[in-house]
Every structure is written in structure tokens, then in C-alpha cells.
Design a protein around this motif. Structure first.
Motif, PDB file in Angstrom:
ATOM      1  N   UNK A 120       0.833  -1.205   0.000  1.00 39.27           N
ATOM      2  CA  UNK A 120       0.000   0.000   0.000  1.00 39.27           C
ATOM      3  C   UNK A 120       0.867   1.255   0.000  1.00 39.27           C
ATOM      4  N   UNK A 121       1.933   1.229   0.766  1.00 41.40           N
ATOM      5  CA  UNK A 121       2.861   2.362   0.807  1.00 41.40           C
ATOM      6  C   UNK A 121       3.460   2.611  -0.571  1.00 41.40           C
ATOM      7  N   UNK A 122       3.842   1.528  -1.243  1.00 38.50           N
ATOM      8  CA  UNK A 122       4.406   1.659  -2.581  1.00 38.50           C
ATOM      9  C   UNK A 122       3.388   2.185  -3.584  1.00 38.50           C
ATOM     10  N   UNK A 138       8.911   3.544   1.978  1.00 34.52           N
ATOM     11  CA  UNK A 138       8.836   4.970   1.659  1.00 34.52           C
ATOM     12  C   UNK A 138      10.137   5.458   1.042  1.00 34.52           C
ATOM     13  N   UNK A 139      11.260   5.029   1.621  1.00 34.39           N
ATOM     14  CA  UNK A 139      12.558   5.430   1.085  1.00 34.39           C
ATOM     15  C   UNK A 139      12.736   4.905  -0.332  1.00 34.39           C
ATOM     16  N   UNK A 140      12.304   3.663  -0.556  1.00 34.02           N
ATOM     17  CA  UNK A 140      12.427   3.084  -1.894  1.00 34.02           C
ATOM     18  C   UNK A 140      11.516   3.789  -2.887  1.00 34.02           C
ATOM     19  N   UNK A 141      10.342   4.196  -2.445  1.00 32.67           N
ATOM     20  CA  UNK A 141       9.389   4.883  -3.313  1.00 32.67           C
ATOM     21  C   UNK A 141       9.988   6.182  -3.843  1.00 32.67           C
ATOM     22  N   UNK A 142      10.585   6.963  -2.949  1.00 38.39           N
ATOM     23  CA  UNK A 142      11.311   8.158  -3.333  1.00 38.39           C
ATOM     24  C   UNK A 142      10.511   9.155  -4.143  1.00 38.39           C
TER      25      UNK A 142
END
Length: 348
Positions: A226-228, A269-273
């Protein structure tokens, strides 16, 4: 899409997820246990703790008629009144639990289930309201909550697009300016194959709203995905131990699991950027490993460049590879040793 502020936290596409631990019925009618769950939420990295404000009498009617019997769920064998009598959190606990949560740095708010609960929570000064999935179609209650002017998190479990649209219109027309829509599968526990997380970005676009996930699946897979997909609120039930029992224990996380989920969401979240089409700081050194044009056999002045004496190889310190066809057939101006990066000064 405008950011939403809840008690100092900004919630929106460019901000970290607002992570809510749901206390629900996991207090097991022990206020000290409720406090331990709140402490576990704070220790696990939650931003908020959410309560539920109702009594059995404000939710249903005390009857053993077939209408009120629960079937096909983990609560089978009880009637609705019995379930809510067991599950409700005493209203006299709210202020003490809110104060305790605040001392731990958590935002504390609740889900009201009738008008009296809204009035009660207004007296306590809650910073926001959650509307439960089953109350998605309670238009008078939704209108009452909208009139407070507080931010609202609307859970959309079971809702059709028309039902959600009606609830959203009621909130916005009623004075709610800050609205977050939560994708939810209102099954307890919910099977992961019914999570349908693809709804999250669709809902965000359709309603021009910030979205999140109120999750009843097992584990962290759904919150991470969901975050992604752009969710900026994650809500998950928290208990001390599932073996302790209680109406909601089977679909609640234990403290270690909750903390691991929070870490995983923050990593996602960090990976989504952000949208980026250039080298990141850590990629800069890797630019050297790109290709460029090199002389790969000794070339004398006056000789022609051919595919035998120039090639595209690593590292990227010579002429750009896009000039390869242009260089073929040109004449060397000076003697060039094999292994030399090709430059314009080498050309006549």
C-alpha cells in the motif's frame, strides 16, 4: 492534492506515512493493559493510537432474535449486543488514555459510532475522527462528524463507488475540508487475496484525496505494498499477545510484529522516493563504468579510423558512443597509442 495536518503531523504525498495503532477491543476491559498497548505502539514507532467510542446500546439492540445473531465470522455464537458489550472501551477511560498517549508523543483520537460519542469526543478535544467501514452509509452520523470541521479518515470497506461518493459528498458539503480515504477489507481477518490494493491509487485520483490503508490482513505485506502504491496512512490493530484472547486478537499484531511493520513501511517509503531521471549521489561513481570510444589498436597519423582500431568500451572517459558512426572513415591527425580514449584532438 493538499496536505492534511493532524496534531502537528503533515500527511500527504511528500510526507512519511501516518501510522496508526488501533487499540479496538484488545484492552480486554483492563485499563492497565490498554496503557501497555499504547506504550507498545509508541515504542514500535506508531504516530497515533486510535480508540473506538461506543456502548452496546449505541450500536445495536439487545435481542436474541435471528436478526441480531452473528454467523460466519470469528464471533459466531454471540449476538451483536453481547459482542459489543464485551468489546467496548469504557468512556470514563478515554481522557486518561488520551493523556497517557500524549505523554508518549502519540496522537490520540477515536471512532465515534453515534451522535453522543461525537459530542463526548468533542469535549475531550480530539484532533481528528475516524469513520468505520460499517458506518460508511450512516449519513446522519457522517454529517454530524463533518460539522466538527476536524480532519476525517473514512474507511471504505464493503463500500460501492456510489456509497463512497455519497459519504464523501456528505463530508465535504458538511464542512469537512481535510479528508483521508482508507482502503479497507471489512473481514476479520481479511484474506490477502481480497485486499485489492490497486484500488488505492484509483481512489486517490477519483476523489482527489489522500489515501491510506486500514488493514485486517495478517502480516506486513499489505501495508508495504500500500505504501508503494501511494498510501500515506497505515492503520493496524495492536495487541500484547494474540494468545491473551479478546474479540479482535486474531487479526491484531503483536508488538514485535508491529515494530517490524513500521520499519518495513519506512523502508518502502525510502524506496518509493521521488520521480528522478538522473544519477543519484550514490550512482555518480558508477558513471565511470559506462562506455565511451577508445582507440584499441595503434593508429598512425594519416590512418583511417575503422571498426578494427576504435571500439565502444568501458570506462566512460572518451568520446560519446553516439559518435561512433561519425568517426568511422575519418583520418587520424596524430599518432595514437592503443588504449587511448578517443578525443576530438585526434581527428583531422
Amino acid at each position: 492534492m493538499t496536505d492534511i495536518k493532524i496534531a502537528g503531523y503533515r500527511i500527504g504525498p511528500s510526507h512519511p506515512s501516518f501510522i496508526i495503532a488501533e487499540l479496538s477491543a484488545n484492552h480486554n476491559h483492563d485499563i492497565e493493559r490498554a496503557k501497555k498497548i499504547i506504550k507498545a505502539a509508541a515504542d514500535g514507532g506508531a504516530n497515533a493510537i486510535k480508540l473506538q467510542t461506543y456502548t452496546a446500546d449505541t450500536l445495536t439492540f439487545n435481542s436474541n432474535d435471528a436478526y441480531f445473531q452473528i454467523t460466519g465470522t470469528i464471533w459466531e455464537g454471540k449476538n451483536l449486543y453481547q459482542l459489543y458489550e464485551e468489546a467496548h472501551l469504557p468512556w470514563e477511560w478515554h481522557e486518561e488514555l488520551f493523556d497517557y498517549a500524549g505523554k508518549l508523543g502519540l496522537v490520540a483520537f477515536s471512532t465515534p459510532f453515534d451522535f453522543t460519542a461525537v459530542d463526548f469526543l468533542e469535549r475531550l478535544g480530539v484532533p481528528a475522527y475516524k469513520i468505520a467501514s460499517s458506518e460508511l452509509i450512516d449519513i446522519p452520523l457522517i454529517r454530524k462528524i463533518a460539522q466538527t470541521g476536524k480532519p476525517v479518515l473514512l474507511s471504505t470497506g464493503m463500500g460501492t463507488l456510489d456509497e463512497i461518493s455519497e459519504a464523501v459528498a456528505t463530508l465535504r458539503d458538511g464542512g469537512c475540508k481535510d479528508l483521508i480515504l482508507l482502503k479497507c477489507t471489512a473481514a476479520y481477518p481479511a484474506p490477502i487475496k481480497e485486499a485489492n490494493l490497486a484500488t488505492i491509487p484509483h481512489m486517490a485520483n477519483f476523489f482527489s484525496a489522500i489515501t491510506g490503508l486500514s488493514d485486517h490482513t495478517s502480516g506486513s505485506t499489505a501495508p508495504i505494498l500500500a505504501t508503494a502504491l501511494g498510501a500515506r496512512v497505515i492503520e493496524k490493530h495492536l495487541t500484547l499477545r494474540r494468545l491473551d484472547g479478546g474479540p479482535d486478537s486474531k487479526f491484531s499484531m503483536e508488538p514485535e510484529e508491529f515494530a517490524e511493520m513500521v520499519t518495513a513501511v519506512r523502508t518502502a517509503e525510502e524506496a518509493f522516493g521521488t520521480v528522478r531521471y538522473a544519477a543519484t549521489p550514490k550512482e555518480i561513481r558508477s558513471l565511470d563504468f559506462r562506455r565511451s570510444l577508445f582507440v584499441v589498436a595503434d593508429v598512425k597519423a594519416g590512418e583511417i579510423f575503422t571498426s578494427d582500431n576504435i571500439r565502444s568500451i568501458r570506462p566512460a572517459v572518451g568520446m560519446h558512443t553516439r559518435r561512433y558512426d561519425e568517426i568511422l572513415g575519418k583520418v587520424a591527425r596524430i599518432n595514437i597509442t592503443a588504449g587511448t580514449p578517443l578525443q576530438d584532438i585526434h581527428l583531422t
